[in-house]
Motif scaffolding. Structure first.
Motif, mmCIF file in Angstrom:
data_model
loop_
_atom_site.group_PDB
_atom_site.id
_atom_site.type_symbol
_atom_site.label_atom_id
_atom_site.label_comp_id
_atom_site.label_asym_id
_atom_site.label_seq_id
_atom_site.Cartn_x
_atom_site.Cartn_y
_atom_site.Cartn_z
ATOM 1 N N ARG A 72 43.713 7.408 58.375
ATOM 2 C CA ARG A 72 44.174 6.461 59.148
ATOM 3 C C ARG A 72 42.697 6.303 59.810
ATOM 4 N N LEU B 53 47.467 0.537 60.302
ATOM 5 C CA LEU B 53 47.610 1.891 60.867
ATOM 6 C C LEU B 53 48.638 2.416 62.156
ATOM 7 N N TRP C 6 41.760 2.813 58.685
ATOM 8 C CA TRP C 6 43.285 2.105 58.725
ATOM 9 C C TRP C 6 42.562 2.249 60.281
ATOM 10 N N GLU C 7 42.219 2.077 60.859
ATOM 11 C CA GLU C 7 41.660 2.786 62.278
ATOM 12 C C GLU C 7 39.878 1.218 62.548
ATOM 13 N N GLU D 170 43.889 12.714 58.144
ATOM 14 C CA GLU D 170 42.500 11.737 58.928
ATOM 15 C C GLU D 170 41.624 11.205 58.673
ATOM 16 N N VAL E 36 50.347 4.386 58.820
ATOM 17 C CA VAL E 36 49.503 5.912 58.184
ATOM 18 C C VAL E 36 49.821 6.837 60.088
ATOM 19 N N SER E 37 50.104 6.369 61.033
ATOM 20 C CA SER E 37 50.705 7.033 62.692
ATOM 21 C C SER E 37 51.272 7.715 62.350
#
Length: 589
Positions: A512, A537, A515-516, A509, A540-541
């Motif tokens: 993520r 993103l 990257w978010e 998390e 990784v999602s």
């Protein structure tokens, strides 16, 4: 070992001992009559045929009056300046504050690293449920809107939100924003870990400012100020760490030079600039005056991020008072020194804190990074030589000029002298803004000053230097707080914010989340970063380790991105994987 001296500054202005100054007449009016003073900035913008911040201010007023998208109002605003629709749609679609829908009540919720770490991000859905509206939208009746921001400078008490201009913090944030309980907005706690603070003397001990500037403005020598700062070895505290004296010299000493105080502190995890602007704005402005004097500049701009409404109000009021006290104006303290200063509000963009993007925004455009050369010191704001210095950098100047550059150079380490403000996040037992000597071990800051983590939790990861800084594991904190030391360990100094993650936040998390942030804040000026951050993103999602594409993506970002934002993404995520050991297996390059 110096025990930290602790203080929590009140929200109101700290008492200052003001030196009596004469009232100076300017064109038949008192220096304090700022409403009618010559607007050097508007005049420069007009000469260049650019609307400057007047366009952004007009767009902000139009945005506040409607929940509709920019297409329905931005062209009309631009037309009022004699500009094309694109000139209004560009910035209106770029800046978060302008692009986000606004209801009659506009709420901002922080989603940055410290607030994310406080509750593993669950506070966002809680706020959405409490307000009955999703992030990035307005309610059907236009009553309330909700915007995600990064960050509000309440990293020590997160998660945080702003209801209009009123802040709320802590585990009950959703109830506070729903107005079911009283809002909590504690002042920034601060502490000195040096025994002789350079930056926090006003905050902790009430040291008065403006004791140096009147003498320098009337009898000082430009070369003397330049020499003291050069001897100090002071480097910029905004992240890049460029030698301050060298940047000043690069501007060439032209009276056309503009100095910008960069208060657009965007590194989640750091609230040092907010502390200085709210609790000791006079020190910042005296440092700005000294920088202008050393650069022979007659114009200065203070940029304050919109996410800091209290800091913005304090800086505006302090500038107004500085004109009344003859610290600014056409004849500073009756001398031949002239200095005009304007305070400008940002519009919501992380990248717009980068100096070329910042300048583009001040000229009324999108806050995108620009290719260099030319460098801002050659051709910057309104085509003039421009020096951009961070707020913390400026706040160090009065001490340096008063005590001498050699005294400052003896602080910290020989390669990286001086002190640094370090901000600890809410997960620490004693989250505060600490002033420490550069070279202080990170382990000491975490354990001795921060007291470890609250509630007996164990440290899982330590993010240092902002969202694109780097991560350290708990067994590798014996690292000196310097650019060189942290870089060698896979992290970065940046603004020196430290965000602690405990075991409640899974490493996947955290990955993520990084990257978010990258995808949301990329300015879009170059394809490698604009496309690469979004693709990262997506990968990784997907919930599974990537193939070779991920390694190629990281190489492309690091080698082809236009500015440091895109180039910093690969080392940030790589350091996270390294710090996690086998917990992120498959995400190695």
């Amino acid at each position: 070992m110096v025990p930290p001296k602790i203080a929590a500054p009140p929200a109101r202005m700290l008492p200052k001992v003001r030196r009596p100054v004469p009232t100076v007449k300017m064109d038949g009016m008192d220096a304090g009559e700022t409403a009618e003073r010559f607007d050097a900035f508007r005049a420069s913008a007009d000469r260049c045929g650019r609307p400057g911040v007047a366009l952004l201010s007009a767009l902000a007023r139009a945005r506040a009056a409607t929940a509709s998208g920019p297409a329905s109002w931005a062209p009309r605003v631009a037309g009022g300046f004699g500009l094309s629709a694109a000139a209004g749609l560009g910035p209106a679609g770029f800046y978060a504050d302008l692009a986000a829908p606004h209801g009659r009540r506009h709420v901002r919720v922080c989603t940055a690293a410290a607030c994310f770490a406080a509750r593993a991000g669950t506070h966002v859905s809680e706020v959405e449920e409490a307000l009955g509206v999703t992030v990035g939208a307005a309610s059907a009746d236009g009553e309330v809107s909700l915007q995600a921001v990064r960050c509000l400078g309440y990293c020590y008490a997160g998660p945080a939100g702003l209801d209009g201009l009123a802040a709320g913090t802590g585990p009950s944030l959703a109830d506070q924003l729903a107005r079911r309980v009283t809002a909590l907005a504690p002042p920034i706690p601060a502490a000195d870990g040096t025994g002789d603070p350079v930056l926090l003397g006003g905050v902790l001990a009430g040291e008065s400012s403006w004791q140096l500037w009147p003498e320098v403005a009337t009898h000082g020598g430009v070369e003397q100020v330049q020499a003291e700062v050069a001897a100090s070895g002071l480097r910029g505290r905004g992240g890049a760490g460029f030698p301050v004296a060298a940047k000043w010299a690069a501007a060439g000493g032209s009276p056309a030079t503009v100095v910008v105080a960069n208060g657009d502190e965007g590194d989640p995890g750091s609230y040092a600039d907010r502390l200085l602007m709210e609790a000791d704005p006079d020190r910042v402005l005296e440092g700005l005056a000294l920088a202008c004097f050393a650069c022979r500049a007659r114009r200065a701009v203070v940029l304050v991020r919109s996410e800091y409404p209290a800091a913005l109000a304090r800086m505006r009021e302090t500038v107004r008072q500085a004109y009344e006290d003859a610290h600014f104006g056409r004849s500073v303290h009756g001398s031949n020194t002239a200095l005009d200063v304007e305070v400008v509000e940002g519009a919501g963009s992380y990248v717009a804190g980068e100096e070329t993007a910042l300048i583009a925004g001040l000229e009324g455009g999108r806050g995108c990074a620009q290719p260099r050369p030319p460098y801002p010191t050659e051709r910057g704001l309104w085509a003039a030589p421009t020096v951009v210095n961070n707020v913390e950098t400026l706040a160090a100047l009065p001490w340096i000029v008063r005590h001498g550059g050699a005294a400052y150079a003896r602080r910290g380490t020989r390669p990286e002298p001086g002190t640094k403000l370090v901000c600890l996040s809410e997960r620490f037992a004693r989250p505060r803004c600490y002033e420490v000597e550069l070279g202080t071990p990170v382990e000491r800051i975490v354990s001795e000053f921060g007291g470890g983590l609250r509630d007996g939790a164990e440290l899982s990861l330590l993010q240092v230097g902002g969202p694109l800084g780097g991560f350290l594991p708990p067994d590798r904190l014996d690292v000196p707080l310097t650019q060189a030391g942290l870089s060698a360990a896979g992290a970065a100094l940046g603004h020196a914010g430290m965000v602690a993650f405990d075991s409640s936040v899974p490493p996947a998390e955290v990955l993520r989340h990084v990257w978010e942030f990258a995808a949301a804040e990329s300015c879009g000026a170059c394809s490698p970063c604009r496309v690469g951050s979004r693709r990262g993103l997506e990968l990784v999602s997907a919930g599974k380790p990537p193939g070779e594409e991920y390694g190629r993506l990281l190489r492309l970002l690091s080698e082809a991105s236009l500015c440091a934002f895109g180039r910093r993404i690969p080392p940030a995520v790589t350091s996270l994987v390294s710090a996690c050991g086998g917990r992120l297996a498959g995400w190695e390059r």
